[in-house]
Write a protein that holds these residues in place. Structure first.
Motif, PDB file in Angstrom:
ATOM      1  N   GLN A 240       0.826  -1.201   0.000  1.00 38.17           N
ATOM      2  CA  GLN A 240       0.000   0.000   0.000  1.00 38.17           C
ATOM      3  C   GLN A 240       0.867   1.261   0.000  1.00 38.17           C
ATOM      4  O   GLN A 240       1.967   1.270   0.549  1.00 38.17           O
ATOM      5  CB  GLN A 240      -0.928  -0.012   1.214  1.00 38.17           C
ATOM      6  N   PHE A 241       0.345   2.331  -0.608  1.00 40.73           N
ATOM      7  CA  PHE A 241       1.110   3.573  -0.693  1.00 40.73           C
ATOM      8  C   PHE A 241       0.169   4.769  -0.701  1.00 40.73           C
ATOM      9  O   PHE A 241      -0.964   4.683  -1.188  1.00 40.73           O
ATOM     10  CB  PHE A 241       2.033   3.582  -1.916  1.00 40.73           C
ATOM     11  N   THR A 242       0.646   5.887  -0.145  1.00 36.74           N
ATOM     12  CA  THR A 242      -0.145   7.111  -0.073  1.00 36.74           C
ATOM     13  C   THR A 242       0.408   8.216  -0.962  1.00 36.74           C
ATOM     14  O   THR A 242      -0.140   9.323  -0.973  1.00 36.74           O
ATOM     15  CB  THR A 242      -0.231   7.621   1.376  1.00 36.74           C
ATOM     16  N   SER A 243       1.472   7.935  -1.689  1.00 33.27           N
ATOM     17  CA  SER A 243       1.972   8.878  -2.691  1.00 33.27           C
ATOM     18  C   SER A 243       2.699   8.079  -3.759  1.00 33.27           C
ATOM     19  O   SER A 243       3.311   7.045  -3.472  1.00 33.27           O
ATOM     20  CB  SER A 243       2.913   9.921  -2.078  1.00 33.27           C
ATOM     21  N   GLY A 244       2.622   8.559  -4.996  1.00 32.09           N
ATOM     22  CA  GLY A 244       3.285   7.855  -6.085  1.00 32.09           C
ATOM     23  C   GLY A 244       2.545   8.055  -7.386  1.00 32.09           C
ATOM     24  O   GLY A 244       1.636   8.885  -7.491  1.00 32.09           O
ATOM     25  N   THR A 245       2.940   7.274  -8.387  1.00 31.31           N
ATOM     26  CA  THR A 245       2.352   7.350  -9.720  1.00 31.31           C
ATOM     27  C   THR A 245       1.758   6.002 -10.092  1.00 31.31           C
ATOM     28  O   THR A 245       2.365   4.958  -9.840  1.00 31.31           O
ATOM     29  CB  THR A 245       3.406   7.759 -10.758  1.00 31.31           C
ATOM     30  N   VAL A 246       0.568   6.030 -10.667  1.00 27.76           N
ATOM     31  CA  VAL A 246      -0.106   4.822 -11.136  1.00 27.76           C
ATOM     32  C   VAL A 246      -0.212   4.892 -12.655  1.00 27.76           C
ATOM     33  O   VAL A 246      -0.711   5.878 -13.213  1.00 27.76           O
ATOM     34  CB  VAL A 246      -1.508   4.692 -10.509  1.00 27.76           C
ATOM     35  N   GLN A 247       0.288   3.863 -13.317  1.00 27.80           N
ATOM     36  CA  GLN A 247       0.175   3.753 -14.772  1.00 27.80           C
ATOM     37  C   GLN A 247      -1.157   3.077 -15.084  1.00 27.80           C
ATOM     38  O   GLN A 247      -1.338   1.884 -14.846  1.00 27.80           O
ATOM     39  CB  GLN A 247       1.343   2.952 -15.337  1.00 27.80           C
ATOM     40  N   ILE A 248      -2.082   3.835 -15.617  1.00 25.53           N
ATOM     41  CA  ILE A 248      -3.432   3.337 -15.830  1.00 25.53           C
ATOM     42  C   ILE A 248      -3.555   2.546 -17.129  1.00 25.53           C
ATOM     43  O   ILE A 248      -4.277   1.542 -17.197  1.00 25.53           O
ATOM     44  CB  ILE A 248      -4.434   4.506 -15.785  1.00 25.53           C
ATOM     45  N   THR A 249      -2.840   2.948 -18.162  1.00 25.44           N
ATOM     46  CA  THR A 249      -2.936   2.262 -19.456  1.00 25.44           C
ATOM     47  C   THR A 249      -2.601   0.779 -19.365  1.00 25.44           C
ATOM     48  O   THR A 249      -3.369  -0.050 -19.883  1.00 25.44           O
ATOM     49  CB  THR A 249      -2.054   2.958 -20.493  1.00 25.44           C
ATOM     50  N   PRO A 250      -1.488   0.361 -18.745  1.00 31.06           N
ATOM     51  CA  PRO A 250      -1.194  -1.072 -18.692  1.00 31.06           C
ATOM     52  C   PRO A 250      -2.279  -1.890 -18.003  1.00 31.06           C
ATOM     53  O   PRO A 250      -2.522  -3.043 -18.378  1.00 31.06           O
ATOM     54  CB  PRO A 250       0.124  -1.133 -17.908  1.00 31.06           C
ATOM     55  N   ILE A 251      -2.929  -1.325 -17.011  1.00 28.08           N
ATOM     56  CA  ILE A 251      -4.000  -2.028 -16.301  1.00 28.08           C
ATOM     57  C   ILE A 251      -5.195  -2.255 -17.229  1.00 28.08           C
ATOM     58  O   ILE A 251      -5.724  -3.370 -17.339  1.00 28.08           O
ATOM     59  CB  ILE A 251      -4.402  -1.247 -15.043  1.00 28.08           C
ATOM     60  N   CYS A 252      -5.612  -1.196 -17.924  1.00 27.49           N
ATOM     61  CA  CYS A 252      -6.744  -1.328 -18.847  1.00 27.49           C
ATOM     62  C   CYS A 252      -6.421  -2.290 -19.990  1.00 27.49           C
ATOM     63  O   CYS A 252      -7.257  -3.131 -20.359  1.00 27.49           O
ATOM     64  CB  CYS A 252      -7.112   0.045 -19.403  1.00 27.49           C
ATOM     65  N   GLN A 253      -5.229  -2.174 -20.548  1.00 22.77           N
ATOM     66  CA  GLN A 253      -4.874  -3.016 -21.686  1.00 22.77           C
ATOM     67  C   GLN A 253      -4.680  -4.474 -21.273  1.00 22.77           C
ATOM     68  O   GLN A 253      -4.977  -5.386 -22.058  1.00 22.77           O
ATOM     69  CB  GLN A 253      -3.636  -2.454 -22.380  1.00 22.77           C
ATOM     70  N   TRP A 254      -4.237  -4.725 -20.052  1.00 18.68           N
ATOM     71  CA  TRP A 254      -4.136  -6.100 -19.566  1.00 18.68           C
ATOM     72  C   TRP A 254      -5.512  -6.753 -19.508  1.00 18.68           C
ATOM     73  O   TRP A 254      -5.681  -7.903 -19.922  1.00 18.68           O
ATOM     74  CB  TRP A 254      -3.477  -6.122 -18.189  1.00 18.68           C
ATOM     75  N   LEU A 255      -6.498  -6.019 -19.022  1.00 21.96           N
ATOM     76  CA  LEU A 255      -7.852  -6.554 -18.960  1.00 21.96           C
ATOM     77  C   LEU A 255      -8.368  -6.939 -20.347  1.00 21.96           C
ATOM     78  O   LEU A 255      -8.985  -7.994 -20.526  1.00 21.96           O
ATOM     79  CB  LEU A 255      -8.797  -5.528 -18.325  1.00 21.96           C
ATOM     80  N   VAL A 256      -8.118  -6.085 -21.330  1.00 21.58           N
ATOM     81  CA  VAL A 256      -8.569  -6.368 -22.696  1.00 21.58           C
ATOM     82  C   VAL A 256      -7.780  -7.533 -23.290  1.00 21.58           C
ATOM     83  O   VAL A 256      -8.358  -8.461 -23.876  1.00 21.58           O
ATOM     84  CB  VAL A 256      -8.450  -5.107 -23.575  1.00 21.58           C
ATOM     85  N   ASN A 257      -6.467  -7.507 -23.133  1.00 19.27           N
ATOM     86  CA  ASN A 257      -5.627  -8.560 -23.717  1.00 19.27           C
ATOM     87  C   ASN A 257      -5.903  -9.928 -23.111  1.00 19.27           C
ATOM     88  O   ASN A 257      -5.725 -10.963 -23.776  1.00 19.27           O
ATOM     89  CB  ASN A 257      -4.148  -8.200 -23.545  1.00 19.27           C
ATOM     90  N   GLN A 258      -6.332  -9.946 -21.843  1.00 15.53           N
ATOM     91  CA  GLN A 258      -6.664 -11.197 -21.175  1.00 15.53           C
ATOM     92  C   GLN A 258      -8.086 -11.659 -21.469  1.00 15.53           C
ATOM     93  O   GLN A 258      -8.497 -12.726 -21.012  1.00 15.53           O
ATOM     94  CB  GLN A 258      -6.495 -11.041 -19.660  1.00 15.53           C
ATOM     95  N   GLY A 259      -8.826 -10.873 -22.223  1.00 14.63           N
ATOM     96  CA  GLY A 259     -10.203 -11.218 -22.543  1.00 14.63           C
ATOM     97  C   GLY A 259     -11.169 -11.045 -21.394  1.00 14.63           C
ATOM     98  O   GLY A 259     -12.286 -11.579 -21.415  1.00 14.63           O
ATOM     99  N   ARG A 260     -10.775 -10.275 -20.398  1.00 22.58           N
ATOM    100  CA  ARG A 260     -11.628 -10.069 -19.231  1.00 22.58           C
ATOM    101  C   ARG A 260     -12.553  -8.866 -19.401  1.00 22.58           C
ATOM    102  O   ARG A 260     -13.572  -8.768 -18.710  1.00 22.58           O
ATOM    103  CB  ARG A 260     -10.779  -9.913 -17.972  1.00 22.58           C
ATOM    104  N   MET A 261     -12.204  -7.968 -20.297  1.00 29.49           N
ATOM    105  CA  MET A 261     -13.013  -6.779 -20.548  1.00 29.49           C
ATOM    106  C   MET A 261     -12.967  -6.467 -22.032  1.00 29.49           C
ATOM    107  O   MET A 261     -11.914  -6.631 -22.665  1.00 29.49           O
ATOM    108  CB  MET A 261     -12.457  -5.599 -19.720  1.00 29.49           C
ATOM    109  N   PRO A 262     -14.075  -6.024 -22.633  1.00 37.80           N
ATOM    110  CA  PRO A 262     -14.037  -5.617 -24.043  1.00 37.80           C
ATOM    111  C   PRO A 262     -13.161  -4.380 -24.238  1.00 37.80           C
ATOM    112  O   PRO A 262     -12.749  -3.727 -23.269  1.00 37.80           O
ATOM    113  CB  PRO A 262     -15.496  -5.310 -24.368  1.00 37.80           C
ATOM    114  N   ASN A 263     -12.909  -4.051 -25.490  1.00 33.74           N
ATOM    115  CA  ASN A 263     -12.133  -2.852 -25.832  1.00 33.74           C
ATOM    116  C   ASN A 263     -13.023  -1.625 -25.668  1.00 33.74           C
ATOM    117  O   ASN A 263     -13.443  -0.987 -26.627  1.00 33.74           O
ATOM    118  CB  ASN A 263     -11.604  -2.961 -27.259  1.00 33.74           C
ATOM    119  N   VAL A 264     -13.298  -1.291 -24.414  1.00 36.99           N
ATOM    120  CA  VAL A 264     -14.247  -0.223 -24.099  1.00 36.99           C
ATOM    121  C   VAL A 264     -13.619   1.150 -24.320  1.00 36.99           C
ATOM    122  O   VAL A 264     -12.407   1.296 -24.468  1.00 36.99           O
ATOM    123  CB  VAL A 264     -14.739  -0.344 -22.644  1.00 36.99           C
TER     124      VAL A 264
END
Length: 234
Positions: free
Chosen positions: A181-205
């Motif tokens: 857990q962390f209270t300061s830092g940077t989160v890369q949002i693109t890799p998370i979204c693209q992992w979901l799509v590439n894994q077939g867990r979420m459509p290309n929304v």
């Protein structure tokens, strides 16, 4: 602003009773904007801030802001189950996951301590309006948890996440909980979204709102939640 319609965390155990009711923190008194309205909203450039007291059985909550990168909330929600609010700062992307570009977000927060607390610090990333919900938990108290079941551990954007998947009755919920857990830092949002799509867990929304704030279940006695710095980069 859309009212959040589901619980994404649950009070898993009773908490100790907090002390006397606190007062609205002083930064709110001199802030550029403040509101005690449960649906209080403030627009600043491409960002929108929401007080967003959407749940049942809530207590008083006030939000203040000098800018999207300097704002906070004072909340005094009772020590009962069920999320009471999700005060947050939001920015809208409006791009498909496959062409969303490099989306990241940086933050620094100061969270309350003591008894009578149940909350999580989280991003809420919405796809196709509010048809798909990606939650990225950066910090939380031990008495809350995500919707759904544990699936796997995955390293995305330079961080390790425990991934949970479930459904709230209205939309699928994809939850990523930081293993550290962390209270300061940077989160890369693109890799998370693209992992979901590439894994077939979420459509290309289409990724629409990227929100950041606190889901507050209880803040008994009055607690301050502060954003010291924040930005979302597209």
């Amino acid at each position: 602003m859309r009212r959040r319609s589901i619980l994404t965390a649950a009070l898993a155990a009773p908490l100790a009773t907090a002390g006397a009711v606190g007062a609205l923190q002083s930064p709110a008194q001199a802030a550029t904007w403040s509101s005690s309205d449960r649906w209080g909203t403030w627009q600043s450039g491409s960002y929108t801030l929401y007080n967003n007291v959407w749940g049942g059985g809530y207590g008083p909550q006030s939000i203040w802001a000098n800018s999207p990168s300097n704002w906070g909330v004072w909340a005094n929600h009772p020590n009962t189950g069920g999320i009471k609010s999700y005060p947050n700062v939001s920015r809208t992307l409006g791009r498909q996951v496959s062409s969303m570009g490099n989306v990241s977000s940086s933050f620094n927060v100061t969270n309350p301590t003591g008894s009578g607390l149940a909350y999580n610090t989280t991003y809420d990333v919405w796809g196709n309006g509010h048809a798909h919900e990606i939650m990225i938990w950066t910090q939380w108290t031990s008495n809350v948890g995500p919707i759904g079941s544990y699936v796997t551990n995955v390293n995305l954007g330079g961080r390790n996440w425990n991934y949970y998947q479930g459904h709230n009755g209205g939309n699928p919920v994809y939850s990523f909980m930081a293993t550290s857990q962390f209270t300061s830092g940077t989160v890369q949002i693109t890799p998370i979204c693209q992992w979901l799509v590439n894994q077939g867990r979420m459509p290309n929304v289409r990724i629409d709102q990227v929100q950041f704030g606190w889901e507050i279940t209880s803040a008994n006695g009055g607690k301050n939640f502060n954003v010291n710095s924040y930005s979302t980069q597209f």
